[in-house]
Design a protein around this motif. Structure first.
Motif, mmCIF file in Angstrom:
data_model
loop_
_atom_site.group_PDB
_atom_site.id
_atom_site.type_symbol
_atom_site.label_atom_id
_atom_site.label_comp_id
_atom_site.label_asym_id
_atom_site.label_seq_id
_atom_site.Cartn_x
_atom_site.Cartn_y
_atom_site.Cartn_z
ATOM 1 N N CYS A 76 -4.289 56.400 -51.452
ATOM 2 C CA CYS A 76 -2.950 56.862 -51.081
ATOM 3 C C CYS A 76 -2.972 58.369 -50.860
ATOM 4 O O CYS A 76 -3.829 59.076 -51.404
ATOM 5 C CB CYS A 76 -1.947 56.579 -52.197
ATOM 6 N N VAL A 77 -2.005 58.854 -50.100
ATOM 7 C CA VAL A 77 -1.771 60.293 -49.997
ATOM 8 C C VAL A 77 -1.195 60.732 -51.339
ATOM 9 O O VAL A 77 -0.346 60.054 -51.913
ATOM 10 C CB VAL A 77 -0.792 60.609 -48.841
ATOM 11 N N ALA A 78 -1.651 61.858 -51.849
ATOM 12 C CA ALA A 78 -1.181 62.355 -53.146
ATOM 13 C C ALA A 78 -1.128 63.881 -53.122
ATOM 14 O O ALA A 78 -1.934 64.526 -52.456
ATOM 15 C CB ALA A 78 -2.120 61.893 -54.253
ATOM 16 N N GLY A 79 -0.176 64.438 -53.825
ATOM 17 C CA GLY A 79 -0.095 65.885 -53.982
ATOM 18 C C GLY A 79 0.505 66.628 -52.807
ATOM 19 O O GLY A 79 0.439 67.853 -52.751
ATOM 20 N N VAL A 80 1.091 65.922 -51.853
ATOM 21 C CA VAL A 80 1.735 66.576 -50.723
ATOM 22 C C VAL A 80 3.178 66.890 -51.123
ATOM 23 O O VAL A 80 3.877 66.036 -51.673
ATOM 24 C CB VAL A 80 1.689 65.676 -49.460
ATOM 25 N N ALA A 81 3.616 68.093 -50.866
ATOM 26 C CA ALA A 81 4.947 68.553 -51.280
ATOM 27 C C ALA A 81 6.061 67.746 -50.608
ATOM 28 O O ALA A 81 5.897 67.277 -49.474
ATOM 29 C CB ALA A 81 5.100 70.028 -50.943
ATOM 30 N N PRO A 82 7.208 67.608 -51.283
ATOM 31 C CA PRO A 82 8.360 66.928 -50.664
ATOM 32 C C PRO A 82 8.706 67.578 -49.329
ATOM 33 O O PRO A 82 8.675 68.802 -49.191
ATOM 34 C CB PRO A 82 9.484 67.127 -51.688
ATOM 35 N N GLY A 83 8.983 66.744 -48.332
ATOM 36 C CA GLY A 83 9.318 67.235 -47.006
ATOM 37 C C GLY A 83 8.113 67.571 -46.149
ATOM 38 O O GLY A 83 8.261 67.951 -44.991
ATOM 39 N N ASP A 84 6.907 67.451 -46.708
ATOM 40 C CA ASP A 84 5.694 67.763 -45.960
ATOM 41 C C ASP A 84 4.960 66.464 -45.635
ATOM 42 O O ASP A 84 5.316 65.387 -46.102
ATOM 43 C CB ASP A 84 4.795 68.703 -46.764
ATOM 44 N N ILE A 85 3.896 66.539 -44.832
ATOM 45 C CA ILE A 85 3.083 65.399 -44.410
ATOM 46 C C ILE A 85 1.609 65.770 -44.535
ATOM 47 O O ILE A 85 1.269 66.933 -44.762
ATOM 48 C CB ILE A 85 3.405 64.988 -42.945
ATOM 49 N N LEU A 86 0.743 64.787 -44.378
ATOM 50 C CA LEU A 86 -0.700 65.030 -44.346
ATOM 51 C C LEU A 86 -1.180 64.773 -42.927
ATOM 52 O O LEU A 86 -0.956 63.692 -42.372
ATOM 53 C CB LEU A 86 -1.433 64.106 -45.322
#
Length: 99
Positions: free
Chosen positions: A36-46
């Motif tokens: 899973c994607v993890a540690g990405v700030a709210p409102g941001d994407i990878l």
């Protein structure tokens, strides 16, 4: 992605929305889609990138809660090649974790 049992050396596959058969010699092992994607700030994407570089072209954007990501057998520095949503590309390993 292999979608069923192989018949001899030929395996049924799907790539995005295209299906067909591929000789098993050309199929690489990938991890189960358990990341899973993890540690990405709210409102941001990878960003999923074409090459293992922050300057590389963005292929698609992954939601900060995206799961079902498979690791491909390639890693360079802090980058991991992955498959997600029918796309293959590179993502920063620090933003990916197991489910």
């Amino acid at each position: 992605m292999v979608t069923g049992s192989c018949k001899g050396n030929w395996c049924p596959v799907e790539e995005g929305h295209v299906t067909g058969w591929v000789h098993s010699h050309f199929i690489a092992m990938v991890s189960p889609a358990l990341y899973c994607v993890a540690g990405v700030a709210p409102g941001d994407i990878l960003n999923l990138r074409a090459y293992p570089s922050a300057q590389s072209r963005v292929l698609t954007k992954l939601d900060r809660h995206q799961c079902g990501i498979a690791f491909l057998p390639y890693a360079v520095g802090g980058w991991q090649k992955i498959r997600a949503n029918g796309w293959e590309g590179w993502a920063s390993r620090r933003y990916l974790s197991g489910q």
